[in-house]
Design a protein around this motif. Structure first.
Motif, PDB file in Angstrom:
ATOM      1  N   HIS A  56      -4.347  12.733  -3.049  1.00  0.00           N
ATOM      2  CA  HIS A  56      -3.501  11.951  -2.174  1.00  0.00           C
ATOM      3  C   HIS A  56      -3.499  12.655  -0.724  1.00  0.00           C
ATOM      4  N   SER A  66      -4.477   7.450   2.473  1.00  0.00           N
ATOM      5  CA  SER A  66      -3.315   7.316   3.150  1.00  0.00           C
ATOM      6  C   SER A  66      -3.168   5.686   3.520  1.00  0.00           C
ATOM      7  N   PRO A  67      -2.034   5.107   3.663  1.00  0.00           N
ATOM      8  CA  PRO A  67      -1.812   3.712   4.042  1.00  0.00           C
ATOM      9  C   PRO A  67      -2.603   3.119   4.848  1.00  0.00           C
ATOM     10  N   THR A  68      -3.117   4.112   6.007  1.00  0.00           N
ATOM     11  CA  THR A  68      -3.955   3.517   6.995  1.00  0.00           C
ATOM     12  C   THR A  68      -5.563   4.174   6.785  1.00  0.00           C
ATOM     13  N   THR A 117       0.696  -1.150   0.050  1.00  0.00           N
ATOM     14  CA  THR A 117       0.200  -0.054   0.107  1.00  0.00           C
ATOM     15  C   THR A 117       0.964   1.605  -0.130  1.00  0.00           C
ATOM     16  N   LYS A 118       1.872   1.227   0.818  1.00  0.00           N
ATOM     17  CA  LYS A 118       2.574   2.634   1.137  1.00  0.00           C
ATOM     18  C   LYS A 118       3.580   2.695  -0.358  1.00  0.00           C
ATOM     19  N   GLY A 119       4.370   1.660  -0.905  1.00  0.00           N
ATOM     20  CA  GLY A 119       4.820   1.778  -1.957  1.00  0.00           C
ATOM     21  C   GLY A 119       4.052   2.299  -3.270  1.00  0.00           C
ATOM     22  N   LEU A 121       1.169   3.918  -3.256  1.00  0.00           N
ATOM     23  CA  LEU A 121       0.788   5.445  -3.204  1.00  0.00           C
ATOM     24  C   LEU A 121       2.058   6.182  -3.464  1.00  0.00           C
ATOM     25  N   ARG A 122       3.046   5.815  -3.252  1.00  0.00           N
ATOM     26  CA  ARG A 122       4.375   6.509  -3.544  1.00  0.00           C
ATOM     27  C   ARG A 122       4.468   6.433  -4.920  1.00  0.00           C
TER      28      ARG A 122
END
Length: 283
Positions: free
Chosen positions: A246, A250-252, A200-202, A204-205
């Protein structure tokens, strides 16, 4: 007809259609060609039929996957509102109308029509092959401003290509955000996506990087054509809405993915196109 409009999510045509108008009126504004209602109608027919074919084929091909996914189980084919055969026939009919429409535009559009159809239809296979499936979707929609410019001129030019690259990065970026909803399902069923590949975090980046590139590509045309303050205002609004989507995902917290996907991106393309058209009217 209502069922088939639901099948292809006709309201989502708002994503690429404004950029098609940009490509069409860019050609009129920067060349000696004159406005022709017939060409505008044929361009719209091509846009609608190509997208109809792509969406219907995607639903047809993914029907066995969709029925397993709680998020997609109520789509028209799994829910039994439209048969798989009906969706495939709808795809074929739209492909035929697309090719016929290009025949009445110009020879280059007609010759390129099979390539355009291949790109938009091939996307449906890509999640089975590569995590870069989002970029193939972006490429399909990115053909809109380039194709619309070809409708008028029958020639390629750097500026509509830049807009096509902007759409490619923009659509790929927000499709990655949308795919976050299915990260666990895709991983379990061995389907490819950027969220599966990067988490998820990667993801979004990576989406952020693509949207930065999209912003750059909508700004680069100022190096090749004269623009006024309306254009720059459109670029600012476009960039602001990219940032906004964005900020709300968020990842959370993925609860506002739908707002980022549909509302924000639909507004972004329409506002940018409106300011572009206002700019060429003022100039």
């Amino acid at each position: 007809m209502k069922k088939y409009l639901s099948l292809v999510l006709f309201a989502h045509s708002i994503f690429a259609l404004p950029f098609a108008f940009i490509g069409f009126f860019l050609a009129l504004h920067t060349t000696n060609h004159t406005f022709d209602w017939k060409l505008l109608v044929l361009m719209l027919v091509c846009m609608v039929t190509a997208r109809n074919a792509a969406m219907a084929f995607n639903r047809y091909l993914d029907r066995d996957i969709d029925i397993l996914n709680p998020r997609t189980a109520m789509r028209d084919i799994p829910a039994g509102r439209i048969s798989a055969r009906g969706a495939l026939l709808f795809t074929i009919i739209n492909c035929v109308f697309f090719v016929v429409a290009t025949y009445f535009i110009n020879s280059l559009c007609f010759m390129l029509s099979p390539i355009a159809l291949f790109v938009v239809l091939f996307y449906s296979y890509t999640k089975r092959i590569t995590a870069l499936c989002h970029l193939v979707l972006g490429l399909g929609l990115g053909l809109a401003p380039v194709g619309a410019y070809l409708v008028v001129t029958g020639q390629f030019h750097i500026v509509p290509v830049l807009y096509g690259l902007a759409v490619l990065c923009w659509v790929s970026g927000f499709d990655i955000i949308y795919a976050l909803q299915d990260e666990a399902f895709d991983r379990e069923h061995k389907l490819n996506s950027i969220p599966v590949l990067l988490g998820t975090k990667g993801a979004l980046r990576f989406s952020e990087i693509l949207h930065v590139c999209s912003f750059i590509f909508v700004l680069l045309p100022v190096l090749y054509m004269e623009v006024g303050w309306f254009y720059y205002l459109g670029v600012v609004f476009y960039g602001s809405l990219l940032i906004y989507q964005h900020r709300i995902v968020s990842p959370t917290d993925l609860s506002r993915v739908d707002r980022a996907f549909m509302t924000t991106n639909g507004i972004a393309s329409v506002i940018f196109a409106v300011f572009y058209l206002l700019d060429i009217i003022v100039l």
